[in-house]
Design an enzyme around this catalytic site. Structure first.
Site, short mmCIF file in Angstrom:
data_model
loop_
_atom_site.label_atom_id
_atom_site.label_comp_id
_atom_site.label_asym_id
_atom_site.label_seq_id
_atom_site.Cartn_x
_atom_site.Cartn_y
_atom_site.Cartn_z
N GLU A 255 20.91 -7.88 46.17
CA GLU A 255 21.38 -9.20 45.74
C GLU A 255 22.75 -9.36 46.40
OE1 GLU A 255 19.56 -11.17 44.07
OE2 GLU A 255 18.05 -9.77 43.37
N CYS A 294 28.30 -15.28 42.50
CA CYS A 294 27.44 -15.25 43.69
C CYS A 294 26.65 -16.55 43.82
CB CYS A 294 26.48 -14.08 43.60
SG CYS A 294 25.55 -14.06 42.06
P1 NAP Z 1 31.16 -4.94 47.53
O1 NAP Z 1 32.54 -4.66 48.01
O2 NAP Z 1 30.09 -5.05 48.52
O3 NAP Z 1 30.85 -3.77 46.48
C1 NAP Z 1 29.67 -3.78 45.75
C2 NAP Z 1 29.42 -2.41 45.15
O4 NAP Z 1 29.16 -1.48 46.21
C3 NAP Z 1 30.60 -1.84 44.36
O5 NAP Z 1 30.12 -1.18 43.22
C4 NAP Z 1 31.20 -0.85 45.34
O6 NAP Z 1 31.92 0.18 44.72
C5 NAP Z 1 29.94 -0.32 45.97
N1 NAP Z 1 30.17 0.42 47.21
C6 NAP Z 1 30.94 0.04 48.25
N2 NAP Z 1 30.88 0.98 49.21
C7 NAP Z 1 30.06 1.96 48.74
C8 NAP Z 1 29.61 3.21 49.26
N3 NAP Z 1 29.98 3.63 50.47
N4 NAP Z 1 28.79 3.96 48.51
C9 NAP Z 1 28.40 3.56 47.27
N5 NAP Z 1 28.81 2.38 46.73
C10 NAP Z 1 29.62 1.60 47.46
O7 NAP Z 1 31.11 -6.27 46.66
P2 NAP Z 1 32.14 -6.78 45.57
O8 NAP Z 1 33.41 -7.15 46.26
O9 NAP Z 1 32.20 -5.84 44.42
O10 NAP Z 1 31.40 -8.09 45.03
C11 NAP Z 1 31.55 -9.36 45.60
C12 NAP Z 1 30.34 -9.73 46.41
O11 NAP Z 1 29.16 -9.55 45.64
C13 NAP Z 1 30.34 -11.19 46.80
O12 NAP Z 1 30.02 -11.29 48.15
C14 NAP Z 1 29.25 -11.81 45.93
O13 NAP Z 1 28.60 -12.93 46.49
C15 NAP Z 1 28.31 -10.68 45.76
N6 NAP Z 1 27.56 -10.83 44.51
C16 NAP Z 1 26.22 -11.09 44.61
C17 NAP Z 1 25.48 -11.25 43.44
C18 NAP Z 1 24.01 -11.54 43.49
O14 NAP Z 1 23.35 -11.43 42.44
N7 NAP Z 1 23.44 -11.92 44.61
C19 NAP Z 1 26.10 -11.14 42.20
C20 NAP Z 1 27.45 -10.87 42.15
C21 NAP Z 1 28.17 -10.71 43.34
P3 NAP Z 1 33.52 0.24 44.74
O15 NAP Z 1 33.99 -0.87 43.90
O16 NAP Z 1 33.80 1.58 44.17
O17 NAP Z 1 33.95 0.09 46.17
#
Ligand code: NAP
Length: 519
Positions: A255, A294
């Site tokens: 997602e 999102c």
């Molecule tokens: P993100 O930076 O991509 O991080 C998402 C998750 O991935 C976090 O739990 C992060 O953990 C983890 N992660 C990152 N690198 C990793 C690795 N190497 N190994 C394991 N886990 C890892 O996204 P975000 O900034 O939290 O969220 C914002 C984005 O999410 C926006 O683009 C939004 O559109 C999208 N979003 C989409 C939905 C949907 O349902 N489609 C819903 C909500 C948000 P850490 O925090 O520890 O880095």
């Protein structure tokens, strides 16, 4: 406060570097999480062996009762969670309710859905079909819960709802959950899981929580496990191209981010009810959670003749939105989640301004605190004059209160623009024209997970452009990740494996009788 992880049935602290969690209003540190040095491989094995085994024997109905008990624990602590959401995510009380109650509501929904299922332990698809000339040789399909762990990686914007909407479906399916919330806002997930663990509701290993770290998580997965990821498309692509995920064929759902649109029908002009509801919806999407959803509206598609009126109406409404410390009840919009997100939003905005100009800058903050200390970001409306030729406005998600207005000449152009996000989560259409409404539904469906079509009749009763309802699927094609979550009992399929069973007619019938047919 040291935020720990719940692995192997124990609360554990990591041993490496910690990540600080801040209050985005003041930038003060409120806790730290460290997941480094924890034995992930062992924790996953514990979850598979203990949690999976125990959950599978329960059946759907008994697992639904567990969901209800979780929801009851969360309801009892709701006020404390709202306070945490305010302190760690800069949520207004409305924003906090959206996240906390969204999680509780989804758990309750799946609890009541599951209650009606009785206690079979697998799903069936019949009838049993004859395969050869032998009438006694039949085949049916059964779906059994995966024997691995459901790894749930969540985004920072919904530490409650994002966690429970996945956990509810996985537990109902009989698959143990290993949750990794985004570190920056994991305090709420941590406190909630702590309360659920203390209430002793779930079998050992049914729910694990990893706060911080997890960089080697993908390396320890097996072909029995699955990943349900929510976050940015970049992180999703990095994780699903992990060598072990590929070679073990780990089931992986994404997602990701999305350039959601909202279309005003050509039949609607200022003064019509649909016009007002359209404006209201856009402002709501910009300001709830400071636009960090999102599903939030990023592209506003309007008839050329209404372009100026739409911009003026948005300006007027946004001028009334007080931005500031969410603990002040007069404040309607809080900060972004931290200063890193402000920098990311500024960078995204800069890219958008290569194709669009800022026409509304609603910098009407009313701060009882020093805004320079916090992660504040004013709502912006941009106008793009050549949307059919533009690229960035259809590609760059500014994860904050930013939307771009673009106009169309014909209905076909409106629908083409709507689909230009490369695959999105949600599109809404405001029109009183029934023909356009249904044409839009069909045309936009292939590029969107959800299409909301509003006229005056349902303007006050609809669930909202950005609100994900558990009855409907959530997810979108293309850049939105290609995933599909919830959608009532449809959500169970992701956590099951379908197998064809070839056997005698009598045995096939017995399998059918003892399993659960979903339709
Ligand atoms: P993100 O930076 O991509 O991080 C998402 C998750 O991935 C976090 O739990 C992060 O953990 C983890 N992660 C990152 N690198 C990793 C690795 N190497 N190994 C394991 N886990 C890892 O996204 P975000 O900034 O939290 O969220 C914002 C984005 O999410 C926006 O683009 C939004 O559109 C999208 N979003 C989409 C939905 C949907 O349902 N489609 C819903 C909500 C948000 P850490 O925090 O520890 O880095």
């Amino acid at each position: 406060m040291q935020i720990e992880s719940y692995l192997c049935g124990q609360w554990q602290a990591g041993t490496g570097n910690s990540t600080q969690l801040v209050n985005p209003v003041t930038n003060q540190v409120i806790g730290e999480a460290c997941g480094e040095g924890l034995d992930i491989k062992c924790a996953l094995a514990f979850s598979r062996e203990n949690g999976g085994q125990a959950l599978r024997t329960l059946g759907y109905g008994k697992r639904a009762q567990l969901l209800r008990q979780i929801a009851d624990v969360l309801v009892a602590n709701r006020d404390r969670y709202n306070q945490i959401a305010q302190e760690n995510s800069g949520n207004t009380s409305g924003d906090a309710g959206f996240d906390v109650d969204g999680g509780i509501g989804t758990l309750k929904y799946y609890a009541s859905l599951g209650k009606k299922l009785g206690n079979p332990t697998y799903l069936v698809e019949g009838p049993a079909e004859q395969l050869t000339r032998d009438e006694n040789f039949r085949a049916l399909h059964i779906l059994t819960p995966l024997k691995g762990v459901a790894v749930h990686i969540n985004a920072f914007n919904f530490p409650s709802w994002g966690m429970w909407e996945k956990v509810a479906v996985a537990l109902l399916a009989g698959v143990p959950c290993f949750v990794k919330p985004a570190t920056s806002t994991c305090l709420l997930s941590y406190e909630m899981v702590k309360d659920v663990v203390a209430a002793n509701i779930l079998p050992d290993g049914a729910l694990s929580l990893l706060c911080g770290g997890g960089r080697d998580l993908m390396d320890h997965l097996t072909s029995d496990d699955l990943v349900a990821f929510t976050g940015s498309a970049d992180t999703a692509n990095m994780l699903r191209s992990n060598a072990n995920v590929i070679s073990s064929n780990v089931r992986f759902a994404v997602e990701a981010d999305s350039l959601n649109a909202c279309i005003l029908g050509a039949d609607v002009t200022q003064g019509d009810a649909e016009f007002d509801f359209f404006i209201k919806e856009i402002v709501r999407e910009l300001t709830v959670k400071a636009g960090q959803k999102c599903t939030a509206i990023r592209r506003v598609i309007v008839p050329k003749a209404s372009q100026d009126n739409v911009i003026s109406a948005l300006q007027e409404r946004l001028a009334k939105t007080t931005i500031g410390d969410p603990s002040d009840e007069n404040v309607r919009m809080g900060p972004l989640v931290n200063t890193a997100q402000v920098k990311a939003a500024e960078a995204g905005l800069k890219i958008l301004t290569s194709e669009a100009k800022v026409v509304v800058d609603a910098d009407n903050a009313d701060f009882a605190v020093d805004p320079a200390q916090g992660a504040f970001f004013a709502p912006r409306i941009l106008l793009c004059e050549n949307p059919m030729q533009a690229q960035k406005i259809h590609e760059i998600e500014v994860f904050g209160p930013v939307a771009t207005v673009m106009s169309y000449e014909t209905q076909e152009e409106a629908l083409t623009l709507g689909a230009m996000g490369g695959g999105s989560l949600a599109c809404s259409v405001f029109t009183a024209d029934d023909d356009f409404a249904n044409k839009a539904a069909i045309e936009l469906a292939s590029s969107h997970g959800r299409v909301l079509i509003v006229n005056e009749q349902i303007a006050k009763g609809h669930s909202g452009h950005g609100v994900v309802m558990p009855q409907c699927i959530h997810g979108g094609p293309g850049r939105a990740g290609g995933g599909e979550e919830m959608g009532g009992l449809r959500g169970l399929y992701f956590y099951h494996r379908r197998s064809a069973i070839q056997t005698t007619a009598e045995r096939a019938q017995k399998l059918l009788d003892q399993g659960l047919a979903l339709n």
